[in-house]
Every structure is written in C-alpha cells, then in structure tokens.
Design an enzyme around this catalytic site. Structure first.
Site, PDB file in Angstrom:
ATOM      1  CB  ALA A 253      42.525  46.543  36.228  1.00 50.32           C
TER       2      ALA A 253
ATOM      3  CD  GLU B  17      29.898  43.167  41.288  1.00 55.65           C
ATOM      4  OE1 GLU B  17      28.782  42.598  41.509  1.00 55.65           O
ATOM      5  OE2 GLU B  17      30.339  43.718  40.107  1.00 55.65           O
TER       6      GLU B  17
ATOM      7  N   GLY C 271      41.042  45.792  41.678  1.00 57.92           N
ATOM      8  CA  GLY C 271      40.020  46.660  41.897  1.00 57.92           C
ATOM      9  C   GLY C 271      38.715  46.420  41.387  1.00 57.92           C
ATOM     10  CG  ASP C 272      36.120  43.299  38.282  1.00 61.17           C
ATOM     11  OD1 ASP C 272      35.429  44.313  37.902  1.00 61.17           O
ATOM     12  OD2 ASP C 272      36.131  42.098  38.295  1.00 61.17           O
ATOM     13  CB  ALA C 273      37.252  41.926  43.652  1.00 57.10           C
TER      14      ALA C 273
END
Length: 144
Positions: free
Chosen positions: A23, A31, A26-28
C-alpha cells in the site's frame, strides 16, 4: 522481474511484501496515475489540477473503486486487495471513515502489487474501470 525503474534496484517479489508495504508504494503509483490523467486533460492552473486529483485520490473515492473492480480481479489480485483491506494500520484517518480508509488501503496495496509485478497495463485497466472513465473528453464530468 521488475519495471524499468525497478530494474535498477534489488527487488523483493511482491508476494513477500506485507500488505502495508504494498500500500505504501501503491499510494505513490496511484497518485502518479491520477496526476498523469489530470494533466492529460490539458493545461490548467495547478490549483485546479490539484483539486481534481485530490477528489480521486481521497479514501472515499478509492473505497468506491474497491467495489467497482473487485469482481474483475484474478485470484491473486483479489487476495492482495483483501489483505490490504484487512491490514492493521497504526495510522488513523483524519478526514475519512475507517471503513473507507481500509478499503482504500486495499486498493493501494493492489496498485503496489501490480507495480512491483510490472503489470502497469493491468493497473491502468483497473484504474479506468474503477473511476468509470471511458474517454478523456468526459473525465471531468464522470469523476465529480
């Protein structure tokens, strides 16, 4: 196996990484996909681009994506999504419902997994299905 960027670094197979680590990356990845999509709509003031991107990146929108894509996933992808959702995070969401936050963490874990596994075409396919965007001409209307 890795992406062009990851080939420069020692990589650990995605299945060996915790859901929260997936995660985190994955967040980056999510985004970056969102920002790239928003910029592709055309030149605009940065504050407008940020506002559009923020409406997609927020936990509530990612939680909605969770339910739109879960039936499209392979067994491995679904496993990552659920492990991400069920992972016990030490952070508490400021501006999000706990349920939305957990589902969003599942989506981010999935995008991290797809990135590490060099499956960005699949990530983009799921992203488009998750936000319901068919063409860039109607992105602003559909995302709002």
């Amino acid at each position: 196996m890795g992406s062009v960027i990851l080939d420069e670094f020692k990589t650990i197979p995605a299945k060996q990484l915790s859901p929260l680590v997936l995660a985190y990356i994955g967040d980056a990845v999510f985004e970056l996909i969102v920002r790239t999509m928003v910029v592709s709509w055309g030149n605009a003031p940065v504050n407008k681009l940020h506002k559009e991107a923020s409406s997609i990146v927020k936990a509530k929108s990612q939680a909605e994506m969770y339910f739109k894509i879960e039936n499209m996933l392979t067994e491995d992808e679904l496993s990552v999504l659920k492990k991400g959702r069920n992972a016990k995070s030490f952070t508490v969401p400021k501006n999000a419902d706990v349920s939305d936050y957990r589902h969003a963490t599942g989506v981010e874990a999935l995008f991290g997994y797809l990135y590490i596994e060099n499956k960005m075409e699949r990530a983009l396919e799921l992203f488009k299905a998750g936000i319901g965007v068919e063409t860039k001409e109607n992105c602003f209307e559909q995302v709002r």
